[in-house]
Motif scaffolding. Structure first.
Motif, PDB file in Angstrom:
ATOM      1  N   CYS A 268       1.008  -1.105   0.092  1.00  0.00           N
ATOM      2  CA  CYS A 268      -0.194  -0.075  -0.039  1.00  0.00           C
ATOM      3  C   CYS A 268       0.891   1.171  -0.051  1.00  0.00           C
ATOM      4  O   CYS A 268       1.438   1.719   1.110  1.00  0.00           O
ATOM      5  N   PHE A 269       0.995   1.809  -1.150  1.00  0.00           N
ATOM      6  CA  PHE A 269       1.743   3.035  -1.075  1.00  0.00           C
ATOM      7  C   PHE A 269       1.180   4.123  -2.403  1.00  0.00           C
ATOM      8  O   PHE A 269       1.866   5.122  -2.723  1.00  0.00           O
ATOM      9  N   TYR A 270      -0.009   3.908  -2.729  1.00  0.00           N
ATOM     10  CA  TYR A 270      -0.945   4.610  -3.645  1.00  0.00           C
ATOM     11  C   TYR A 270      -1.749   5.582  -2.908  1.00  0.00           C
ATOM     12  O   TYR A 270      -2.635   4.980  -2.242  1.00  0.00           O
ATOM     13  N   LEU A 271      -1.666   6.805  -3.204  1.00  0.00           N
ATOM     14  CA  LEU A 271      -2.272   7.815  -2.457  1.00  0.00           C
ATOM     15  C   LEU A 271      -3.671   7.802  -3.340  1.00  0.00           C
ATOM     16  O   LEU A 271      -3.665   8.279  -4.472  1.00  0.00           O
ATOM     17  N   LEU A 272      -4.738   7.890  -2.371  1.00  0.00           N
ATOM     18  CA  LEU A 272      -6.075   8.094  -2.912  1.00  0.00           C
ATOM     19  C   LEU A 272      -6.798   9.385  -2.369  1.00  0.00           C
ATOM     20  O   LEU A 272      -7.807   9.939  -3.022  1.00  0.00           O
ATOM     21  N   TYR A 273      -6.298   9.607  -1.233  1.00  0.00           N
ATOM     22  CA  TYR A 273      -7.114  10.788  -0.473  1.00  0.00           C
ATOM     23  C   TYR A 273      -6.372  11.295   0.731  1.00  0.00           C
ATOM     24  O   TYR A 273      -5.288  10.536   1.101  1.00  0.00           O
ATOM     25  N   TRP A 274      -6.319  12.746   0.929  1.00  0.00           N
ATOM     26  CA  TRP A 274      -5.451  13.347   1.855  1.00  0.00           C
ATOM     27  C   TRP A 274      -6.388  14.476   2.386  1.00  0.00           C
ATOM     28  O   TRP A 274      -7.216  15.164   1.477  1.00  0.00           O
ATOM     29  N   GLU A 275      -6.226  14.925   3.523  1.00  0.00           N
ATOM     30  CA  GLU A 275      -6.656  16.110   4.029  1.00  0.00           C
ATOM     31  C   GLU A 275      -5.821  16.791   4.886  1.00  0.00           C
ATOM     32  O   GLU A 275      -5.140  16.272   5.643  1.00  0.00           O
TER      33      GLU A 275
ATOM     34  N   GLU B 253       0.929  14.047  -8.128  1.00  0.00           N
ATOM     35  CA  GLU B 253       0.290  15.465  -7.421  1.00  0.00           C
ATOM     36  C   GLU B 253       0.882  16.079  -6.202  1.00  0.00           C
ATOM     37  O   GLU B 253       1.027  17.086  -6.200  1.00  0.00           O
ATOM     38  N   ILE B 254       1.072  15.231  -5.423  1.00  0.00           N
ATOM     39  CA  ILE B 254       1.645  15.703  -4.003  1.00  0.00           C
ATOM     40  C   ILE B 254       3.216  15.951  -4.164  1.00  0.00           C
ATOM     41  O   ILE B 254       3.672  17.007  -3.745  1.00  0.00           O
ATOM     42  N   GLN B 255       3.696  15.143  -4.913  1.00  0.00           N
ATOM     43  CA  GLN B 255       5.073  15.387  -4.979  1.00  0.00           C
ATOM     44  C   GLN B 255       5.524  16.740  -5.768  1.00  0.00           C
ATOM     45  O   GLN B 255       6.702  17.251  -5.468  1.00  0.00           O
ATOM     46  N   ASP B 256       4.644  17.116  -6.707  1.00  0.00           N
ATOM     47  CA  ASP B 256       4.852  18.597  -7.270  1.00  0.00           C
ATOM     48  C   ASP B 256       4.304  19.454  -6.348  1.00  0.00           C
ATOM     49  O   ASP B 256       4.727  20.743  -6.754  1.00  0.00           O
TER      50      ASP B 256
END
Length: 98
Positions: free
Chosen positions: A47-54, A94-97
């Motif tokens: 599990c290392f694929y990001l689906l959601y964050w807040e 998207e987060i890496q950017d």
């Protein structure tokens, strides 16, 4: 309470059969740690694929939210993901950017 940036996030495996909920103060670093297999559950289930964050301003709020989401049934977690990311795209790049 410290006033910083904290994140609650949901990861999955490639086939999207497993959901993992976590909290961190550095989402980019934490995603990298998961990808390197430094965490037991996420390493075991890939599990290392990001689906959601807040984002949360206070650590207490982030921890409470993580506990809340972890207590939900999968169907409720899926609803949360669907509202944020209806296509269930992997958001890691998207987060890496940011």
């Amino acid at each position: 309470m410290k006033d910083h940036s904290y994140y609650v996030y949901i990861l999955t495996n490639y086939s999207k059969t497993v959901l993992y909920v976590g909290v961190t103060n550095n989402l980019v670093r934490r995603l990298d740690e998961h990808k390197q297999g430094l965490s037991g559950f996420t390493a075991k289930y890939n599990c290392f694929y990001l689906l959601y964050w807040e984002h949360h301003k206070y650590v207490y709020n982030a921890i409470e939210r993580e506990k809340e989401i972890k207590g939900w049934r999968r169907s409720k977690k899926e609803t949360l993901i669907n509202e944020f990311n209806p296509e269930w795209k992997f958001l890691n790049d998207e987060i890496q950017d940011q």
